[in-house]
Motif scaffolding. Structure first.
Motif: not given
Length: 221
Positions: A168-194
């Motif tokens: 998808v073009e022009d996409i922003l993905r924001i993910h928490g470093s402590k997401d237990r439901l969907i642990p981070i896989i792939g590229k994202a702007h990380m929110v520490q302790n999120g």
């Protein structure tokens, strides 16, 4: 001549697993936004057909973007196939099915979901608090209580069977470093302790990322 600056675009907001606009209420965005209302899923309705019905809530005559949280991010990706958003923003979500966890177990989990009665589909709240990393437990409790278990069961099946690995073009993905439901896989702007519910308790940090992205000032990580 008016010196008023025209809004960049309208952001259409999509909550997760039936959650309404309450999950967005702490965001401070520099562009107008509209919440897409969930519709009741029709029995055996495909995700694609459901998304077509949701798309009727979008005014496509004006420039717009999509922001989706959790399952709402999957909906945003599917919507982007049939409408023409300027941008897609994902929070605590995935841009493609390869970013979903438990790849080897998805078929097994999907079959298990089908066997669970509607009355038992809502996970006990103490488990939800842990998985979502929720600090605002009252809001999460109200959202869980207000969500139709039939919709939850339908949506969980669609997530587990989702198959999309396009770009998808022009996409922003924001993910928490402590997401237990969907642990981070792939590229994202990380929110520490999120955690997975960081759209609420990390709203100021997420708002800043979104506003910088819309203004073209966000640096890729």
């Amino acid at each position: 001549m008016s010196n008023l600056k025209e809004p960049i675009m309208t952001l259409y907001k999509i909550g997760g697993l039936g959650a309404d606009e309450r999950v967005f209420e702490k965001l401070t965005l520099n562009t107008p936004s509209v919440s897409i209302k969930w519709l009741a899923a029709v029995k055996n309705e495909s995700l694609q057909d459901y998304v077509i019905r949701l798309s009727n809530q979008i005014d496509q005559s004006k420039e717009f973007g999509l922001i989706g949280v959790s399952f709402g991010g999957v909906i945003a990706i599917e919507l982007s196939k049939i409408v023409n958003p300027k941008t897609v923003i994902l929070v605590s979500s995935v841009s493609k099915s390869d970013e979903l966890p438990y790849q080897s177990m998805r078929l097994i989990l999907s079959n298990l979901i089908k066997l669970i009665p509607y009355q038992l589909i809502k996970t006990p709240q103490y488990i939800m608090y842990y998985m979502f990393g929720a600090i605002d437990k009252d809001l999460l409790s109200r959202i869980i209580s207000d969500t139709d278990p039939k919709f939850i069961k339908w949506a969980m099946d669609k997530i587990l069977n989702w198959d999309y690995n396009g770009e998808v073009e022009d996409i922003l993905r924001i993910h928490g470093s402590k997401d237990r439901l969907i642990p981070i896989i792939g590229k994202a702007h990380m929110v520490q302790n999120g955690g997975h519910f960081m759209i609420v308790n990390k709203a100021s940090q997420i708002s800043l990322l979104i506003n910088e992205f819309i203004d073209g000032k966000l640096v890729d990580e």
